[in-house]
Design an enzyme around this catalytic site. Structure first.
Site, PDB file in Angstrom:
ATOM      1  N   SER A   1      47.610  36.922  37.731  1.00 36.68           N
ATOM      2  CA  SER A   1      46.907  37.886  36.901  1.00 36.68           C
ATOM      3  C   SER A   1      45.664  37.224  36.328  1.00 36.68           C
ATOM      4  CB  SER A   1      47.806  38.382  35.757  1.00 36.68           C
ATOM      5  OG  SER A   1      48.106  37.320  34.868  1.00 36.68           O
ATOM      6  N   LYS A   2      44.890  37.983  35.562  1.00 37.78           N
ATOM      7  CA  LYS A   2      43.631  37.457  35.031  1.00 37.78           C
ATOM      8  C   LYS A   2      43.845  36.239  34.139  1.00 37.78           C
ATOM      9  CE  LYS A   2      40.842  41.648  35.236  1.00 37.78           C
ATOM     10  NZ  LYS A   2      40.032  42.616  34.470  1.00 37.78           N
ATOM     11  N   ARG A   3      44.992  36.175  33.482  1.00 40.15           N
ATOM     12  CA  ARG A   3      45.189  35.068  32.552  1.00 40.15           C
ATOM     13  C   ARG A   3      45.476  33.753  33.270  1.00 40.15           C
ATOM     14  NH1 ARG A   3      50.679  34.114  31.386  1.00 40.15           N
ATOM     15  NH2 ARG A   3      52.102  35.629  32.326  1.00 40.15           N
TER      16      ARG A   3
END
Length: 493
Positions: free
Chosen positions: A273-275
């Site tokens: 994911s983006k994190r």
């Protein structure tokens, strides 16, 4: 019959008319490797796509082959020029130059329609007049019976079969006539033998009612026309592969070899994911990463060459093969990426680092000319940072008026510390401004004030740079310069 068409790219005609059947014959005789990276411009180029591009590029380079960039932009509603540019920018930053392309599917519509017409004439495709509502009803009924929802072939021509009357108010789709029996199989270069029963594959729509071709069909024609020998892509395409193989065989094309790369997981083992990394590749230069660090890291993400962790782009091309790609999911590790980036910063040319830092400072509105020579500060800190932004943060302290926080001043600029700094300031006013002499001046102050090194060095750092940790304090003073050091000390004395 020789087939040919014009390749159209971003700037118009790319090259001249290619006779692809003839070309493929030459490619087969010479075993020329031709790979492609074919992203859809519906978003940015992320780490998964970048790894696919890197592996396709490296495989072509390893075998002195050709690497092609193809933009699959048939999803008109979601494709954007900005996304196309982001893909191109990302590949340029990574240094993954294409030998051919970029080519755009939307500029090849005439070619696709010609192939569809030939398939209709040959009987490998047919018109289907089943209305969308009718198909939805069929699928709902199948689900209710616990069956796999699928087209039932009611408009598929068969010997002796009577087709329904052609409705006047329905524009037909074109369906591929999938083989009804046996299996479609391939030896995947990553996952091994994969087989699908043809009975499980219904007749795929290859052209919509308005005549526009569908994704799986366009991919096949492109790979056929461009003579692709190896398709390296994510394993989310495994289910598309049997359909594409069957269409390609119906066209009389040679089936390429497939290598499906497993997905990338985040640091915590969850879907990326983006994190933890699933951001635009162009976010990495913004975050202070060097392209060689990202390429090195991506090369190790699901592939290995013994225990080697650090290798150049040239070494990667020399070593890269498909045999050592793991079929299991790769796991993104931010700490390892940061470690690699720190390594490459240590190895980089100092003038290059200085240029990177200067551009970052300019974007912050900081003028490097107000501080000491940037290259000298970079040399001081390059061993202590993991990205270029941290390096720019350090250099900025030498260029702007730094004011320590009240908390740091209260903690470290005690009465005894101020007395020591006043003593040191007097010595620094006349000392020869070089590291050894500066070190001696500090030691003289320590002896005169009865203090240890931290009791002088830490207040000195707080007063001059507003922080408690720096490289060797004598080196810091030397680079900061007499005028700045004395002025900054004078604010607190």
């Amino acid at each position: 019959m020789l087939r040919g068409f014009l390749f159209w790219g971003a700037g118009g005609v790319q090259g001249s008319l290619f006779m692809f059947e003839s070309f493929r014959g030459i490619a087969r005789m010479s075993s020329t490797v031709r790979t492609r990276f074919a992203p859809s411009p519906t978003g940015y180029l992320h780490i998964g796509g970048a790894r696919t591009a890197l592996f396709s590029w490296a495989f072509a380079r390893r075998h002195q082959g050709t690497f092609i960039l193809r933009i699959e932009d048939t999803d008109v509603e979601r494709s954007t020029p900005e996304a196309v540019q982001a893909i191109i920018d990302g590949m340029q930053w990574l240094g993954l130059e294409a030998d051919e392309g970029p080519f755009y599917q939307m500029r090849r519509m005439d070619r696709y329609k010609v192939v569809i017409a030939e398939m209709l004439a040959a009987g490998s495709a047919y018109h289907c007049y089943m209305a969308p509502e009718e198909l939805n009803q069929l699928r709902e009924a199948q689900r209710a019976r616990g069956e796999k929802p699928r087209y039932d072939g009611r408009w598929r021509p068969e010997p002796g079969k009577v087709l329904p009357p052609v409705p006047e108010d329905v524009k037909p789709v074109v369906r591929f006539r999938n083989p009804p029996e046996s299996v479609v199989a391939w030896d995947d270069l990553v996952k091994g033998r994969i087989e699908f029963a043809n009975a499980e594959l219904d007749d795929l729509i290859i052209a919509r009612p308005d005549g526009t071709p569908t994704y799986n069909f366009c991919v096949v024609v492109d790979d056929w026309d461009m003579g692709i020998t190896h398709v390296i892509r994510g394993d989310d395409h495994v289910n598309n592969t049997p359909r594409q193989i069957n269409i390609l065989r119906a066209l009389g094309g040679e089936v390429p070899q497939y290598a499906h790369l497993s997905m990338i997981l985040g640091d915590d083992g969850a879907k990326l994911s983006k994190r933890h990394g699933a951001v635009s590749v162009m976010q990495y230069p913004e975050d202070g990463y060097l392209p060689e660090a990202v390429v090195n890291y991506l090369g190790r993400l699901g592939w290995s060459h013994g225990d080697d962790e650090v290798f150049s782009r040239e070494q990667f091309v020399e070593w890269f093969d498909l045999d050592h790609i793991t079929p299991s999911a790769a796991q993104f590790n931010t700490e390892k990426l940061n470690w690699l980036n720190a390594h490459y910063i240590k190895q980089a040319d100092v003038s290059r680092l200085a240029a990177e830092v200067t551009s970052r400072l300019a974007r912050r509105g900081v003028d490097p000319e107000t501080g000491p020579e940037v290259e000298r500060v970079v040399e001081l800190y390059r061993e202590r940072v993991s990205n270029l932004n941290e390096l720019a943060d350090a250099v900025e302290l030498y260029c702007v008026e730094v004011h320590a926080t009240p908390e740091l001043l209260e903690q470290h600029l005690t009465e005894s510390a101020r007395l020591a700094l006043a003593d040191l300031k007097q010595r620094l006013d006349t000392v020869v401004w070089e590291k050894a002499a500066l070190s001696d001046a500090i030691k003289q102050t320590m002896k005169a004030q009865g203090l240890k090194m931290p009791q002088v060095a830490i207040p000195l750092r707080v007063a001059t740079l507003g922080v408690t940790q720096t490289p060797s304090i004598d080196a810091v003073l030397e680079v900061l310069g007499r005028e700045r050091v004395l002025a900054r000390l004078g604010r607190y004395l």
